[in-house]
Design an enzyme around this catalytic site. Structure first.
Site, short mmCIF file in Angstrom:
data_model
loop_
_atom_site.label_atom_id
_atom_site.label_comp_id
_atom_site.label_asym_id
_atom_site.label_seq_id
_atom_site.Cartn_x
_atom_site.Cartn_y
_atom_site.Cartn_z
N ARG A 31 0.92 -1.16 -0.09
CA ARG A 31 -0.06 0.07 0.05
C ARG A 31 0.96 1.36 0.02
NH1 ARG A 31 -5.25 -1.89 1.52
NH2 ARG A 31 -6.08 0.29 1.37
N ARG A 35 -3.46 7.03 0.99
CA ARG A 35 -3.97 8.21 1.63
C ARG A 35 -3.02 8.95 2.53
NH1 ARG A 35 -9.11 4.84 3.58
NH2 ARG A 35 -7.32 3.41 3.44
N ARG A 44 -7.05 11.69 -5.76
CA ARG A 44 -8.58 10.87 -5.64
C ARG A 44 -9.82 11.70 -5.70
NH1 ARG A 44 -12.37 8.85 -3.72
NH2 ARG A 44 -12.25 7.29 -2.19
N ASP A 81 -7.02 -2.42 -7.21
CA ASP A 81 -7.69 -3.14 -6.02
C ASP A 81 -8.00 -4.56 -6.33
OD1 ASP A 81 -8.37 -2.24 -3.19
OD2 ASP A 81 -9.98 -3.43 -3.70
N TYR A 157 -14.95 -11.09 0.79
CA TYR A 157 -15.64 -9.84 0.51
C TYR A 157 -17.00 -10.09 -0.32
CZ TYR A 157 -11.74 -7.36 2.33
OH TYR A 157 -10.46 -6.97 3.34
#
Ligand code: CP3
Length: 351
Positions: A31, A35, A44, A81, A157
């Site tokens: 990652r 952010r 973003r 992702d 998920y």
């Protein structure tokens, strides 16, 4: 035949994955785009929603390159992702601010009929385009890593409809109807293999399988739903792309890390931060290049405490084939200056 040692012009990450022990191990960070970087937050905002960012080659290339400009990692990881695979199989997906991913759940064999591979490559074409552009733009010493989620983690998920605490729905299906659940897993093995093959054809030089939730299964289910599907992907991918090393990251596997590399055939094994270093060096490193495993929360602390931890990891795992990384992804609260400290420390380290 040329030995890996003789090709010293090769990228450090590739040399490490071919089994070389390097005086200065390569590093990258899970990652590494995201952010914690103000320039990511800016892009973003421009992209609007997160999936649009993943499917915009121009913006995805930009955010892939952002951490490299600051910290000069030895590898770039494609910006996308793991949940683009369910999206491309036809499962509705959105990312909600502060909530994470939300999917229309697939909880049984009947609901599975909503999904198929017909539109897979068309939907994922922008990701392949991102890879092609990255290969043109990356510095010559920087390797490009492609990735996918491992079937078990992606399935959590898909079945839970998002993030989960107890995995109750997926375990009810996997334990109660292993044949039906096996059909979802077979679909994910097919889709993931094809996705990784297309990434390799577009220019990925290494691929990583993220099995973030490998650590929630008892031994027999771990063998069936984590080890076996990854072994099958590695086997098929290795036939079509024998030159591309595969790294797997079975986070939280604990004692079940033992034997995992041999059973799956991966070249690289990602360690989470709880794996003991001496045990890993003795038990796991003879069978795979190890990757890891600084606790990402150490990057919040930084300074001498962080350098001491990094030093311990490099001392122990650096004696064999090794790639320095975190034990999980960077968290959004990470100060970029601490990542700079880490990069400086690892880059100047010598065995
Ligand atoms: O820099 C990189 O590592 C490349 C990009 C990347 C992302 N996700 C971008 C992302 C990679 C390799 C991933 C993998 C991923 N995605 C995993 C496996 C690794 C892990 O962290 O365990 C998992 C489980 C996911 C699923 C996922 N994606 C969740 C649960 C979430 C929400 C939680 C969160 O971290 O925000 C995401 C969103 C996501 N994926 C973001 C990014 C940069 C944040 C989205 C935003 O900007 O709002």
């Amino acid at each position: 035949m040329m030995t890996s040692e003789s090709k010293s012009s090769e990228k450090l990450l590739l040399r490490a994955l071919r089994g070389e022990t390097l005086a200065r191990p390569p590093f990258w960070l899970m990652r590494q785009a995201g952010r914690y970087l103000p320039e990511y937050l800016e892009i973003r905002r421009q992209a609007g929603d997160f999936l649009s960012l993943c499917y915009s080659p121009e913006l995805a290339v930009e955010v892939t390159l952002q951490p490299l400009r600051r910290f000069a990692m030895d590898a770039a990881i494609l910006f996308a992702d793991i949940l683009v695979v369910p999206d491309a199989l036809g499962q509705a997906l959105s990312y909600r601010e502060g909530e994470g991913p939300v999917l229309e759940p697939v909880r049984n064999a009947a609901e599975l009929r909503r999904l198929d591979m017909a539109g897979l490559h068309e939907r994922l074409a922008p990701v392949y385009q991102t890879i092609r552009r990255l290969r043109q733009e990356l510095p010559p010493a920087t390797a490009l890593i492609g990735f996918a989620g491992a079937p078990w983690t992606v399935a959590t998920y898909m079945v839970e409809g998002g993030s989960s605490r107890d995995f109750a729905t997926i375990k009810a299906w996997a334990y109660g109807d292993p044949e039906g659940f096996g059909r979802l897993m077979a679909l994910l093995v097919d889709a993931t293999t094809e996705y990784l093959e297309a990434q390799a054809e577009a220019g990925a030089e290494v691929v990583q399988l993220f099995d973030t939730w490998a650590g929630v299964l008892p031994e027999s289910a771990f063998e069936r739903w984590c080890v076996a599907p990854v072994a099958e992907i590695v086997r098929r991918f290795g036939k079509s792309h024998p030159e591309i090393p595969v790294i797997a990251f079975p986070r939280g596997a604990g004692v079940l890390y033992g034997g995992y590399a041999e059973a799956t055939g991966v070249a690289g094994l990602g360690l989470d931060a709880t794996v003991p270093l001496g045990w890993a060096a003795r038990t796991l490193q003879p069978f795979a290049t190890l990757q890891g495993n600084l606790d990402p929360l150490m990057l919040i602390t930084g300074g001498a405490a962080m350098r001491r931890e990094i030093g311990g990891i490099l001392e122990t795992l650096g004696k064999g084939p090794f790639i320095f990384n975190l034990g999980h992804g960077i968290v959004p609260a990470t100060p970029p200056e601490h990542v700079a400290e880490l990069a400086e420390f690892v880059r100047s380290w010598r065995a």
